[in-house]
Design a protein around this motif. Structure first.
Motif, mmCIF file in Angstrom:
data_model
loop_
_atom_site.group_PDB
_atom_site.id
_atom_site.type_symbol
_atom_site.label_atom_id
_atom_site.label_comp_id
_atom_site.label_asym_id
_atom_site.label_seq_id
_atom_site.Cartn_x
_atom_site.Cartn_y
_atom_site.Cartn_z
ATOM 1 N N ASN A 81 0.813 -1.201 -0.061
ATOM 2 C CA ASN A 81 -0.005 0.021 -0.041
ATOM 3 C C ASN A 81 0.711 1.373 0.013
ATOM 4 O O ASN A 81 1.775 1.309 0.702
ATOM 5 C CB ASN A 81 -0.805 0.079 1.364
ATOM 6 N N PRO A 124 -6.327 7.016 4.811
ATOM 7 C CA PRO A 124 -7.124 5.860 4.918
ATOM 8 C C PRO A 124 -7.549 5.869 3.227
ATOM 9 O O PRO A 124 -8.122 6.650 2.766
ATOM 10 C CB PRO A 124 -8.419 6.354 5.678
ATOM 11 N N TYR A 125 -7.906 4.675 2.760
ATOM 12 C CA TYR A 125 -7.909 4.302 1.581
ATOM 13 C C TYR A 125 -8.963 3.002 1.240
ATOM 14 O O TYR A 125 -8.782 2.090 2.106
ATOM 15 C CB TYR A 125 -6.754 3.986 0.629
ATOM 16 N N LEU A 138 -22.401 8.962 12.531
ATOM 17 C CA LEU A 138 -21.341 8.641 13.519
ATOM 18 C C LEU A 138 -20.604 10.008 14.257
ATOM 19 O O LEU A 138 -19.919 9.840 15.075
ATOM 20 C CB LEU A 138 -20.157 7.845 13.280
ATOM 21 N N ARG A 150 -18.691 12.032 12.832
ATOM 22 C CA ARG A 150 -17.337 12.324 12.499
ATOM 23 C C ARG A 150 -16.936 12.978 11.335
ATOM 24 O O ARG A 150 -15.903 12.928 10.752
ATOM 25 C CB ARG A 150 -16.778 10.745 12.473
ATOM 26 N N GLU A 207 -14.166 15.290 10.464
ATOM 27 C CA GLU A 207 -12.794 14.363 10.646
ATOM 28 C C GLU A 207 -11.778 14.640 9.399
ATOM 29 O O GLU A 207 -10.667 14.884 9.466
ATOM 30 C CB GLU A 207 -13.120 12.886 10.938
ATOM 31 N N ALA A 263 -17.269 0.124 6.095
ATOM 32 C CA ALA A 263 -16.245 0.261 6.014
ATOM 33 C C ALA A 263 -15.647 1.390 6.969
ATOM 34 O O ALA A 263 -14.609 1.448 7.350
ATOM 35 C CB ALA A 263 -15.244 0.333 4.610
ATOM 36 N N ALA A 264 -16.445 2.459 7.060
ATOM 37 C CA ALA A 264 -16.172 3.594 7.795
ATOM 38 C C ALA A 264 -16.589 3.462 9.126
ATOM 39 O O ALA A 264 -16.378 4.092 10.040
ATOM 40 C CB ALA A 264 -17.162 4.686 7.340
ATOM 41 N N GLY A 265 -16.978 2.167 9.604
ATOM 42 C CA GLY A 265 -17.364 1.810 11.185
ATOM 43 C C GLY A 265 -18.806 1.873 11.332
ATOM 44 O O GLY A 265 -19.191 1.821 12.485
ATOM 45 N N LYS A 270 -11.453 0.342 10.580
ATOM 46 C CA LYS A 270 -12.393 1.322 9.953
ATOM 47 C C LYS A 270 -11.465 2.346 9.157
ATOM 48 O O LYS A 270 -10.100 2.420 9.553
ATOM 49 C CB LYS A 270 -13.415 1.877 10.891
ATOM 50 N N LEU A 271 -12.114 3.118 8.394
ATOM 51 C CA LEU A 271 -11.448 4.167 7.551
ATOM 52 C C LEU A 271 -11.420 5.367 8.474
ATOM 53 O O LEU A 271 -12.391 5.755 9.012
ATOM 54 C CB LEU A 271 -12.446 4.514 6.407
ATOM 55 N N ASP A 272 -10.433 5.691 8.974
ATOM 56 C CA ASP A 272 -10.148 6.752 9.940
ATOM 57 C C ASP A 272 -8.789 7.425 9.692
ATOM 58 O O ASP A 272 -7.647 6.893 9.642
ATOM 59 C CB ASP A 272 -9.929 5.828 11.611
ATOM 60 N N VAL A 273 -8.717 8.778 9.618
ATOM 61 C CA VAL A 273 -7.659 9.520 9.489
ATOM 62 C C VAL A 273 -6.736 9.453 10.345
ATOM 63 O O VAL A 273 -5.611 9.708 10.170
ATOM 64 C CB VAL A 273 -7.954 10.901 9.088
ATOM 65 N N ASN A 274 -6.804 9.084 11.484
ATOM 66 C CA ASN A 274 -6.053 9.010 12.799
ATOM 67 C C ASN A 274 -5.405 7.655 12.767
ATOM 68 O O ASN A 274 -4.248 7.572 13.229
ATOM 69 C CB ASN A 274 -6.712 9.197 14.167
ATOM 70 N N PRO A 283 -4.686 5.473 9.410
ATOM 71 C CA PRO A 283 -4.998 5.096 8.094
ATOM 72 C C PRO A 283 -4.801 3.456 7.912
ATOM 73 O O PRO A 283 -3.658 3.122 8.305
ATOM 74 C CB PRO A 283 -4.072 5.753 7.417
ATOM 75 N N VAL A 284 -5.681 2.945 7.335
ATOM 76 C CA VAL A 284 -5.494 1.550 6.718
ATOM 77 C C VAL A 284 -6.071 1.833 5.244
ATOM 78 O O VAL A 284 -6.922 2.341 4.780
ATOM 79 C CB VAL A 284 -6.446 0.512 7.533
ATOM 80 N N ALA A 285 -5.632 0.705 4.501
ATOM 81 C CA ALA A 285 -6.112 0.556 3.112
ATOM 82 C C ALA A 285 -7.035 -0.619 2.938
ATOM 83 O O ALA A 285 -6.664 -1.846 3.417
ATOM 84 C CB ALA A 285 -4.969 0.181 2.043
#
Lengths: 291, 391
Positions: free
Chosen positions: A50, A55-56, A78, A80, A83, B70-72, B198-202, B204-206
């Protein structure tokens, strides 16, 4: 912080990494990236490799608009939603063709998403098959040049206008040859609540048949000839256009690309060249390109 | 609270009580009333902080719940027939991405010819997607299975989508008395969703990578492992549900009168209630008949089926879907489950496209098998005489 790369596998001279990095930087990395299947996805998201610093998510070829809408809806539910910006990066095949339904749904419901289409004017990931973004005359593997056919017959769909017709707050075209302008547009888009559409012209070295070191120059010529006007709409009103001091003839843009080279020899080539010049002239008139 | 309600309301109410964060759907007969009820709850502010979105298509709806999950978010959708087929690409994808979305399928036949009426060809057609499938017999069972579906799907040993299959019209539009759950009970059973990633800017995952040959197969086999664990998790949750509500839905299968039965009828969905009635009547008449209700179709409960059919000499499988050109789908699974046992299997295809399944027909089917009038091979019952037109 690297938001995109190093380590991506795009070709040397590929146009879109400039746009991807530029967009995420313009938004200070506050991005959840949604990517449709395509070149960008393949060069950046292989398992274990990656290259995204944000986040992607990649789901399918034709659903980035809806996936982004779902993410945005979830963030709202949520609490958020402050964010990050939900940003789609999709190719022209995913945008103009197979995914236009989910994109239209997203824009119709006005989800708070920045949708960025990197337009390299064909299905380049799979080796240059035509899309509805392919300009007339272009040689692709599904619009090959033969005795009866001088490359693509038809026109390029005007996706920016289609986006505007959805009454979204912001729509613009951009080019990787003008990165500052593109970044300004991304930033501007982020100031609106609702759906934003930015289409950024990004040459493909292999599909277009250009030298990798000429990518930016080719992209600039598309703008300077009037074939790729840089325009900006806010709430349906044309607010800004990049003016051209001395609009160049389209041939200057076409002759340096292998995908158009046959037009100068083919017996039907002259008609297509005329058509392309006409398109540029019409763009100039419609948007008042000539300074 | 016991109330006489229609199936779609019982389902919508259980969705509400499960506190989803995002509902995205697209109307299609006979599912429409489920989302209409949810839309109304949303309009009246009865869904809490949940967001309800009408998509531009079922494909869009499924993609939206995929993104939301995916966003939780806890995400729900519902569909039928063509809608499910249109969702199929997304559902395979959601399962592969291990997103625990829950969907209700109001079972309906598939086109062509166009038919809005019930059979189970739609959900059967996506049985291989990596989605848990549970077929209910009544609206009470549909109502009860919703919180359970979320709980099982979201279990970190599982993380697979969960599909509750409810016969269109026959259940979704039927008035039945249903003990409606209350919020306290559901909250006790179903905690808020805590996503593993989950998709989270703090952080990050792909998600949704592509996997070349050295990696792909492991992802798919991992889904098999999760499906196997789902089987255990479901049994645990069925048990908890019984303790909490006093309603015992049994395990993956429910075997009734099977121990000494000469003939066992295998059925799924609303037709189970009819078969039970026939079996009970025949039992009163001294005939040794049994019923095997299959609730969980994926993961397929092979061991339970084998155990229930151990003593049955003859097994009738009521099929409401086809695998055209091959053994009907449930039969194929039953046969593989009882491989090596000394039992004859009689696949009987009935009720396609809403064709009525009268009690007398089920009785006749059983009698014919008991009396040795038919061979153990695929048969179509309730079929009109017709001439195939070959142009």
């Amino acid at each position: 912080m690297n938001y995109f790369g190093p380590g991506h596998g795009a070709c040397p001279g590929c146009g879109f990494p400039i746009a991807i990095r530029g967009a995420i930087e313009a938004l200070d990395g506050k991005v959840i990236a949604v990517n449709s299947t395509g070149c960008l996805e393949i060069v950046s998201s292989m398992y274990g490799r990656n290259t995204w610093g944000v986040p992607y998510i990649h789901s399918l070829f034709e659903n980035a608009g809806a996936v982004a809408a779902g993410i945005e809806t979830a963030l709202k539910a949520l609490k958020r939603d402050k964010e990050a910006h939900v940003v789609v990066f999709a190719g022209d095949g995913a945008t103009f063709d197979i995914g236009i339904g989910t994109l239209s749904g997203m824009m119709d419901r006005d989800h708070n998403v920045i949708y960025i289409c990197y337009d390299n004017e064909a299905y380049q990931n799979t080796g240059n098959q035509q899309s509805m973004a392919t300009p007339p005359g272009a040689r692709t593997t599904t619009t090959p040049v033969g005795k009866l056919q001088p490359g693509k017959i038809g026109k390029k769909k005007d996706m920016v206008e289609i986006a505007v017709a959805h009454n979204i707050p912001y729509a613009a075209s951009a080019s990787i040859a003008y990165p500052k302008d593109f970044q300004r547009k991304v930033k501007r888009a982020s100031e609106f609540e609702g759906s934003k559409y930015i289409q950024v012209h990004a040459p493909c070295v292999t599909g277009w048949g250009i030298d990798g070191k000429l990518t930016v120059e080719v992209a600039r010529l598309a703008v300077e000839t009037g074939l790729y006007p840089l325009v900006e709409y806010e709430h349906g009103k044309l607010v800004k256009v990049r003016k051209l001091k001395q609009r160049k003839p389209v041939e200057e843009y076409l002759k340096i690309q292998r995908r158009f080279r046959h037009l100068f020899k083919h017996e039907m080539g002259k008609d297509i060249l005329d058509q392309l010049q006409r398109i540029a002239d019409e763009n100039a008139e419609k948007y008042g390109l000539d300074a | 609270m016991r109330k006489v309600v229609r199936g779609f309301y019982a389902i919508a109410e259980a969705v509400r009580l499960s506190r989803p964060n995002v509902i995205a759907a697209y109307p299609i007969t006979p599912q429409t009333e489920i989302v209409e009820n949810l839309a109304e709850m949303y309009a009246n502010g009865e869904l809490g902080d949940a967001e309800y979105v009408t998509a531009e298509s079922e494909f869009g709806a499924a993609s939206m719940v995929l993104g939301a999950s995916a966003a939780g978010a806890r995400a729900f959708t519902a569909t039928s027939s063509q809608g499910l087929l249109l969702m199929t690409e997304v559902l395979y994808n959601a399962a592969g991405m291990r997103l625990p979305i829950v969907l209700v399928v109001a079972n309906r036949s598939v086109s062509a010819p166009l038919s809005i009426w019930n059979d189970i060809q739609d959900s059967i057609s996506v049985r291989d997607a990596g989605i848990i499938q549970l077929y209910v017999e009544s609206n009470q069972e549909a109502h009860d299975m919703l919180p359970l579906a979320f709980k099982v799907a979201e279990n970190r040993d599982v993380l697979l989508p969960f599909m509750i299959c409810v016969d269109g019209f026959k259940l979704t539009h039927a008035y039945e008395p249903v003990d409606l759950l209350d919020q306290e009970t559901v909250d006790k059973f179903l905690p808020p969703y805590e996503p593993a990633v989950k998709l989270d800017v703090n952080s990050p995952v792909a998600m949704g990578c592509y996997a070349p040959p050295p990696y792909y197969m492991e992802f798919r086999v991992a889904m098999e492992c999760a499906m196997e664990r789902a089987s255990r998790v479901m049994l645990e949750e069925f048990e908890r549900w019984y303790e909490l509500t006093g309603r015992n839905w049994g395990g993956h299968v429910v075997a009734e009168n099977c121990e000494d039965a000469e003939v066992v009828v295998v059925a799924m969905g609303s037709v189970v209630a009819l078969v039970r009635e026939v079996v009970n009547r025949m039992r009163e008449g001294g005939k040794k008949v049994g019923l095997l209700k299959i609730r969980t179709y994926r993961p397929f409960p092979s061991e339970d089926v084998r155990k229930a059919l151990e003593n049955a000499g003859k097994v009738i499988v009521i099929e409401r879907a086809l695998s055209i050109g091959a053994e009907p789908p449930v039969t194929a699974d039953v046969k593989s489950a009882i491989f090596g046992l000394d039992a004859e299997v009689y696949p009987v295809v009935m009720g396609l496209g809403g064709r009525d399944i009268p009690r007398e027909l089920v009785e006749k089917v059983i009698d014919d098998v008991m009396e040795g009038k038919v061979k153990p091979e695929k048969r179509f019952e309730g079929l009109n005489e017709f001439e195939e037109v070959i142009p």
